[in-house]
Design an enzyme around this catalytic site. Sequence first.
Site, short mmCIF file in Angstrom:
data_model
loop_
_atom_site.label_atom_id
_atom_site.label_comp_id
_atom_site.label_asym_id
_atom_site.label_seq_id
_atom_site.Cartn_x
_atom_site.Cartn_y
_atom_site.Cartn_z
N LYS A 129 0.86 -1.19 0.00
CA LYS A 129 0.00 0.00 0.00
C LYS A 129 0.89 1.23 0.00
O LYS A 129 2.04 1.17 0.43
CB LYS A 129 -0.87 0.02 1.26
CG LYS A 129 -2.09 0.91 1.16
CD LYS A 129 -3.23 0.18 0.47
CE LYS A 129 -4.44 1.03 0.28
NZ LYS A 129 -5.61 0.23 -0.14
N ASP A 169 -7.15 4.44 -4.23
CA ASP A 169 -7.78 4.28 -2.92
C ASP A 169 -8.38 5.66 -2.63
O ASP A 169 -8.65 6.43 -3.57
CB ASP A 169 -6.74 3.85 -1.85
CG ASP A 169 -7.40 3.35 -0.56
OD1 ASP A 169 -7.84 2.20 -0.52
OD2 ASP A 169 -7.48 4.13 0.42
#
Length: 448
Positions: A129, A169
């Site tokens: 991430k 995201d």
Amino acid sequence: MPQLHPHLVPIFDEIVRRNPGEPEFHQAAREVIESLAPVVERHPEYADAEILRRLCEPERQIIFRVPWVDDAGRTQVNRGFRVEFNSALGPFKGGLRFHPSVNLGIVKFLGFEQIFKNALTGMPIGGGKGGSDFDPKGKSDAEVMRFCQSFMTELYRHIGEYTDVPAGDIGVGGREIGYLFGQYKRITNRYESGVLTGKGISWGGSLVRTESTGYGAVFFAQEILRTGGDSFDGKRVVVSGAGNVATYAIEKVHQLGGTVVACSDSSGYVVDEAGIDLELLREVKDVRRARIREYAEARAGATYVSDGSIWDVPADVAIPSATQNELDESGAAALVRGGVRIVAEGANMPTTPQAIRVLREAGVIFAPGKAANAGGVATSALEMQQNASRDAWTFEHTEERLHETMRAIHDRCLETAERYGAPGDYVVGANIAGFTRVADAMLALGVI
Ligand code: NDP
Ligand code: 2IT
């Protein structure tokens, strides 16, 4: 808090000690570790190889300066992150988040969750991430472009179709992926489609990727309903957020015969008993990039609430789809009072541990994000597959693949929960099924 297996206590204590000031990472790690007691009993080989201790330490963490010039000619400085957590199953894979709340602990919690989520999809993707504390709100397109170009000027050396494949995201959608891909292509002189997912359809993207997380969460909830002999038909649903995940969750609920009566953003929520008008919501949020209040102003019968909790709105199904820890103990108690039967997480870790306990005690079925929102990354893997074969599938075919994947994840969670002595517990099922797939690959690959 539930007790940890005695063998796991020192591992969790070590996580807290070695990662100070990262409460979200501790929370995500604890939730997984709590589920692993029956695995410790059955698989001593994992402890012998220190699998869990290795899993909790990212393979690589990158923190970098992102300088850029705003429209007024002033130099701004943000911080960029990429945490490459685990690549036992495939290249690191996971989104980028641009939001002022982003810090290392947030990126680590998200990267940690991503390992197990990606494993659950059954696809060849590891977990990672990244993101930045850059706030896209109120920035011009040109500012967002200059920021993305600067961000990629460092990130490009760490990513690649066989290494690490970022996507979107919070705060990173099609516009940002476009600027990031453009800069990657320019610096490397390679049209490497598989380096990012969530691309536009005309330049290597996959149909359904935009819709996939929201659709997937609703498919997952549909499977839960189906297991109980029920369906979305006539159900009242509350979806928090009004971004990518929320929008397409709302669309799919409506297609399946349910009614979404409330949604939100960080300024408040709207209630619309006639059902959220998606065209208007998109006009307000995507086109005008405005606050949700404007939805209620434009829609007869809708009301805007700025100082309450969306969980006060009674519903059969709740799909929290905004951000971490948005559904707390009092929100869960309100949902229970309103008759909720299923909570399916569209966001990552939106429900606090205390709220999960309240829901469990009330007999509410709870589907954790790493299972329920895995449709986004699963469709990213389908995008990588299309890029690798230079192919482009139809909407119908891709949506069917997503649907099949969500059914398979649902069944994998239930079967695993049953096998490990916790029938019907989707948290235990998701954590153990995700963990054992990664653990077996790590065992096979040796101590690396
Ligand atoms: P978007 O940026 O498209 O939308 C985010 C929404 O959540 C907005 O309505 C935003 O409101 C609200 N929100 C964000 N931060 C906060 C906050 N701190 N407090 C209150 N509201 C907030 O993001 P996505 O829809 O893509 O992501 C939503 C969630 O889903 C995140 O948890 C993300 O990690 C998760 N997720 C996303 C996937 C994807 O494919 N995009 C895949 C799997 C999970 P406002 O506009 O006011 O900030
Ligand atoms: O949390 C997530 O799964 C995402 N933001 C999507 C990741 C991806 O690589 O598509």
